[in-house]
Design a protein around this motif. Structure first.
Motif, PDB file in Angstrom:
ATOM      1  N   CYS A 407     -43.659  13.896 -76.255  1.00 42.42           N
ATOM      2  CA  CYS A 407     -43.079  14.493 -77.354  1.00 42.42           C
ATOM      3  C   CYS A 407     -42.105  15.576 -77.220  1.00 42.42           C
ATOM      4  N   ILE A 462     -42.731  11.202 -85.183  1.00 40.93           N
ATOM      5  CA  ILE A 462     -43.396  10.497 -84.104  1.00 40.93           C
ATOM      6  C   ILE A 462     -44.771  11.624 -84.559  1.00 40.93           C
ATOM      7  N   HIS A 464     -48.768  12.346 -85.628  1.00 36.01           N
ATOM      8  CA  HIS A 464     -48.995  13.769 -85.281  1.00 36.01           C
ATOM      9  C   HIS A 464     -50.525  13.457 -86.275  1.00 36.01           C
TER      10      HIS A 464
END
Length: 516
Positions: A407, A462, A464
């Motif tokens: 990440c 991304i 999460h």
């Protein structure tokens, strides 16, 4: 010349002012002249072969680029008619039947196309040029479908190669969004290019034993490569020498480079397609290019060796001495070059963060001092943004530290893309914190830069699960100052940016706060 006489006298070859002196000088002169002429001739012959290889690969690359451009254009033309019919006449049964007939006729005339299909707004297949479907006729999880579903962009989109679910073949999707009359998303029209068609054209070129041909996306991902390997499709070649040369020197060019995949030295030529975000490249191995030159060199050197042997022993020791000296000089130069490269590598390593590729804290402290002094001299603003990844501990707890490192790497890449000015310095400040130093920038400019990066992170999407946003977000504090003559402003700049960062986190995260 006198030094040559002195050296020969020291070695005991002759006594001054004898006929042997003149004979020895003549032998030395003939030997050196012969070696010089032969060396120049061989070097020129080598350059001629390299230049010939450059012309060969440049011509191949132009043909490759033109063929690829024409192939994608054919797919685009096929899509234009499909999209126009569906948007103008709707998706009733009569229109779909007519369009399906059109699709089959189009694919029959264009051998490069694997299929042309239309998928509804949920990604389910409605019509296709195929007469037989062996796999799933649904694409809701494909990247190109998600692109069109989430964007109002009407332009054609070239997707990464995928294996077709309906035929099992490797294809490159070319797609366009289809809208309803009210402008809402109606689905996606997709024309797929058969990679085997491209391979057949690539295989028609004579590249020698270790030559290569490949297509790259504008992001440096491999579309297809000769020799073909499924494992290399979509592989990242953005760090490779061809893509880096393209970034540094322009949309087309040639250079002798070492292959990123196999380590083979080749003469490469590359060219960006005229109308599409694809780079075509071809190369021939320098070993193959210079094979005839090496054989000719062996023959020339053999004849030269015979001639030199005839000249006698008078020149032998001198030649040996010169050879030993040159060898020592080469080894010294090699050692010096190796040491310089090692020092440069060590210096770069001390200033870069090994995980993200950003600068490290040491670089930040050095550049901050330099830019602060420059801002004082020029009476210009100096801005700083501090960045912190929201809920990063939760991310590590959920996905593990290796995923956390990945990440941070993605965020580092995003930050380097956002900090695009030559003078901007992006660093990993520590842990999940990053910072960007912005010379000649006021606080409004720093906020704009922060917002650009924040949106870029959101665009990355991304995942999460531990964040309220369900994706990775960042909090950013921005500050700027017009430096005083003392160093207090430098500390205040750091403190202000840090306070603004904490204000952004306290205010709900995923935002940019400006220092007061």
């Amino acid at each position: 010349m006198s030094s040559i006489f002195a050296l020969l006298q020291y070695l005991g070859f002759f006594r001054p002012r004898t006929v042997r002196t003149l004979a020895t000088f003549f032998v030395v002169l003939v030997v050196l002249s012969f070696i010089g002429m032969q060396g120049w001739s061989l070097h020129q012959a080598r350059n001629d072969r390299i230049e010939s290889a450059r012309v060969q690969t440049a011509n191949m690359t132009r043909a490759l680029a033109q063929q690829t451009d024409d192939t994608i254009r054919a797919a685009e033309v096929a899509l234009v008619g499909v999209v126009q019919s569906l948007e103008t006449e709707g998706v009733d049964a009569t229109t779909l039947a007519r369009v399906q007939t059109l699709l089959r006729l189009t694919v029959a005339k264009l051998p490069a196309l694997d299929s042309v299909s239309f998928y509804d707004r949920k990604g389910h297949g409605i019509i296709t040029s195929r007469t037989q479907i062996t796999g799933s006729f649904s694409i809701p999880d494909r990247d190109y479908f998600k692109h069109h579903a989430g964007s109002q962009d009407r332009d054609m989109h070239i997707g990464s190669p995928v294996r077709s679910r309906t035929s099992g073949r490797w294809i490159m999707p070319v797609s366009r969004r289809v809208n309803q009359p009210n402008g809402f998303f109606a689905g996606v029209a997709v024309a797929t290019i058969d990679l085997e068609y491209l391979q057949e054209f690539h295989n028609s070129f004579d590249l020698g034993r270790d030559g290569t041909i490949f297509l790259l996306s504008s992001r440096g991902k491999i579309i297809v490569r000769r020799p073909f390997s499924e494992a290399q499709i979509n592989a990242d070649a953005s760090k490779g020498p061809v893509f880096q040369t393209y970034l540094n020197k322009g949309k087309e060019g040639s250079a002798v480079l070492t292959g990123y995949i196999d380590g083979i030295e080749r003469m490469y030529s590359y060219q960006h397609l005229a109308h599409y975000p694809v780079i075509a490249a071809s190369a021939v191995a320098t070993m193959d290019v210079l094979a005839d030159w090496r054989r000719e060199t062996v023959r020339v050197l053999g004849a030269g060796a015979v001639l030199l042997a005839v000249l006698g022993l008078l020149g032998r020791k001198l030649i040996q001495l010169i050879g030993e000296r040159e060898q020592a000089q080469r080894e010294l130069r090699k050692a010096k070059t190796s040491l310089e490269k090692m020092n440069q590598s060590l210096e770069r390593l001390t200033l870069l963060d090994s995980l993200t590729g950003l600068g490290n804290r040491r670089l930040f402290d050095t550049v901050l001092t330099e830019e602060f002094d420059r801002a004082k001299r020029t009476a210009t603003f100096l801005a700083l943004i501090m960045i912190d990844v929201d809920y990063f501990k939760r991310y590590n707890d959920l996905y593990g530290h290796p995923a956390g490192d990945a990440c941070l790497q993605q965020l580092g890449e995003t930050l380097m893309e956002a900090a695009c000015r030559p003078g901007d310095v992006a660093v990993r400040y520590g842990g999940e914190e990053m910072a960007v130093l912005l010379p000649d920038t006021d606080v409004e400019g720093a906020v704009a830069m922060g917002e650009r990066f924040r949106h870029a992170v959101l665009t990355r999407a991304i995942a999460h699960g531990g964040s309220p946003e369900d994706v990775v977000t960042v909090s950013i504090g921005a500050a700027a100052c017009l430096p005083d003559q003392d160093d207090s402003s430098c500390k205040l700049l750091l403190q202000s940016a840090d306070k603004a960062l904490y204000a952004a986190k306290a205010g709900g995260r995923n935002q940019v706060c400006m220092a007061t």
